[in-house]
Every structure is written in C-alpha cells, then in structure tokens.
Design a protein around this motif. Structure first.
Motif, PDB file in Angstrom:
ATOM      1  N   UNK A   1      -1.666  -0.040   2.725  1.00 39.34           N
ATOM      2  CA  UNK A   1      -0.898   1.145   3.141  1.00 39.34           C
ATOM      3  C   UNK A   1       0.479   0.752   3.655  1.00 39.34           C
ATOM      4  N   UNK A   2       1.498   1.519   3.262  1.00 45.67           N
ATOM      5  CA  UNK A   2       2.837   1.270   3.783  1.00 45.67           C
ATOM      6  C   UNK A   2       3.014   2.026   5.091  1.00 45.67           C
ATOM      7  N   UNK A   3       4.236   2.084   5.607  1.00 44.88           N
ATOM      8  CA  UNK A   3       4.470   2.707   6.910  1.00 44.88           C
ATOM      9  C   UNK A   3       4.183   4.200   6.907  1.00 44.88           C
ATOM     10  N   UNK A   4       4.140   4.809   5.715  1.00 45.33           N
ATOM     11  CA  UNK A   4       3.819   6.233   5.606  1.00 45.33           C
ATOM     12  C   UNK A   4       2.346   6.470   5.281  1.00 45.33           C
ATOM     13  N   UNK A   5       1.581   5.367   5.184  1.00 41.79           N
ATOM     14  CA  UNK A   5       0.169   5.487   4.879  1.00 41.79           C
ATOM     15  C   UNK A   5      -0.137   5.565   3.399  1.00 41.79           C
ATOM     16  N   UNK A   6       0.874   5.394   2.551  1.00 45.57           N
ATOM     17  CA  UNK A   6       0.663   5.446   1.095  1.00 45.57           C
ATOM     18  C   UNK A   6       0.185   4.081   0.597  1.00 45.57           C
ATOM     19  N   UNK A   7      -0.842   4.077  -0.235  1.00 46.35           N
ATOM     20  CA  UNK A   7      -1.377   2.830  -0.776  1.00 46.35           C
ATOM     21  C   UNK A   7      -0.410   2.250  -1.809  1.00 46.35           C
ATOM     22  N   UNK A   8      -0.050   0.986  -1.632  1.00 45.38           N
ATOM     23  CA  UNK A   8       0.925   0.336  -2.515  1.00 45.38           C
ATOM     24  C   UNK A   8       0.310  -0.925  -3.110  1.00 45.38           C
TER      25      UNK A   8
END
Length: 260
Positions: free
Chosen positions: A192-199
């Motif tokens: 998860x990135x800082x916005x919670x999106x899986x990358x």
C-alpha cells in the motif's frame, strides 16, 4: 488461527554475549519502555503469503538494543538499525548458517549520541524547539519500529520461513523468489502507498523504494500507537531532559531558551 506475533526486547550483548563487546548504557526504564511499546502494537498487519513451504521459525521477532561498536563488529554495519537477514561472519547468534534462522532486528542505543542529535535539532529550531519536540522524539524512536516493519514484511512474504531456508530452497530451484523478493515483496505482493492504494513494483529498484516507504510509514504508525499507550516518553525513559538540554544549548549559543 495463528498465534499473534511475539516481539522480544533485549540487550544484544546480554542475549548474545560477544567477547570484549561493551554493553550499551541501556537502563532498565528504557528496556521497560520498549517492552511496553511493542506490547501495545498490532504487528499482524499483512496477510501471509502461501509459499507451499512449511515454516521453520517461531512467530517471534527479537528486537535487540546494542552499542554502535557491536553493530559494526557483529554485523559489519554503521546503520542505526538493521533487520538481520545474513548471518555475520563472526556468527554472534550461533546460527551456524550463512543466513539467519529467525527474525531479528538490531537497533543502536547510544544516549550520548541521541543527546547530541537532540541538541542539534534544538539549535536548528531555536526558541521554537518545543513545537518540534514530538517530531524529534518520533524520528529517534521510530528506527526500532521501522526495522520491525522490515521483519514483519519478510515473515509475511515467506510464511515464516527463515532467510536461511529461503536461500537453500531458492538455490535448489524449489522457490521462484530470492531473499530480496522476500524482503521487499517484489513479484510476490503489492504494497500500500501513502493513500492506501496497492502498488506492484515495476522493477527491483521500485520494489526497494516501495519497501522502504512502507516500512517507514508502518514504523511511525506503530510508534504513535505505542507512544499513546505510554505514561513516559522515549527521551524520559532514556534519562534525557529536553528542557535542560535546550537551556544549555541555547545559552551557549547566546540565545535565551523559552521560559528562561
């Protein structure tokens, strides 16, 4: 349901004695602070990857406080914190293998150095230092939690298979992912990135960036969770008096400390 992850806090030189190694001046209040801190966090933040390999490690992470000299001698590093994957040449842990048999994190605790860094921060911010005290303290204490995040990430990726077993199986062609993949999740899981999106990582360099960014965010989140449960701050547990250090530093610099 799996047992919760247990985090064991100890002094490196007490748990793994090294001939001639000087024990860091770690007092009981600081050890108690770390033990209460890790008891307050939820380390089970990542789902376990199914590798098809039976785990060979207990669901434990050792958090070892040490001197800078021990970090350099035992681990060949000048870092303030380290998640141990490779067994050092002197085999301080007695693993008798090239790679670690369990999850360990090592963190340098040197009260004099920490005091010096605090003094430098105070001088940089001058009379406004009190507004930034929590930032100084978090940056200092979060190192341990950052390294714990590295250990949790590796364990989740490997399914609690040790670095040593991962390397043996990968070398034998029984695993498709090497030690770096298990450390970072490269090719194994998105982070998860800082916005919670899986990358998903595009390449190894991107995987390393995602790993470090996730460990830093998670480590600081754990620190804040731990700090909220404590009645004593990290600096106080270390025996440091920020107000006294500020008065001394700013007086020597010719600037009055607030309230002086």
């Amino acid at each position: 349901m799996a047992e919760p992850i247990s985090i064991i806090v100890d002094v490196f030189e007490d748990r793994y004695p090294i001939a001639g190694a000087e024990r860091p001046p770690v007092a009981d209040p600081l050890i108690a602070w770390f033990r209460a801190a890790v008891a307050a966090i939820d380390a089970d933040v990542l789902p376990i990857e199914a590798t098809g390999t039976d785990p060979d490690m207990p669901r434990e992470i050792e958090l070892l406080l040490c001197s800078a000299e021990t970090m350099e001698y035992a681990l060949g590093s000048d870092a303030l914190g380290l998640h141990v994957v490779e067994t050092p040449g002197c085999d301080s842990f007695g693993d008798e293998t090239p790679y670690a048999r369990r999850m360990r994190c090592v963190v340098v605790i040197d009260p004099d150095d920490i005091r010096s860094r605090l003094r430098e921060e105070i001088l940089a911010d001058g009379e406004a230092w009190q507004e930034h005290l929590q930032e100084y303290e978090e940056s200092e204490a979060a190192t341990a939690f950052h390294e714990l995040a590295h250990a949790v990430l590796f364990a989740a990726n490997s399914g609690w298979v040790s670095p040593n077993k991962v390397e043996l199986l990968y070398s034998a062609g029984a695993l498709n992912n090497d030690l770096f993949d298990h450390s970072s999740g490269y090719g194994m899981r998105p982070l998860p990135d800082e916005d919670g999106c899986a990358v998903w990582a595009d390449d190894a360099a991107h995987a390393a960036e995602l790993m470090e960014a996730w460990c830093e965010r998670q480590g600081r989140a754990w620190y804040r969770q731990a700090a909220a449960s404590q009645t004593v701050g990290f600096y106080a547990a270390l025996g440091l008096d920020p107000s006294g250090i500020a008065r001394e530093a700013l007086d020597e610099d010719g600037r009055p400390a607030p309230g002086s």
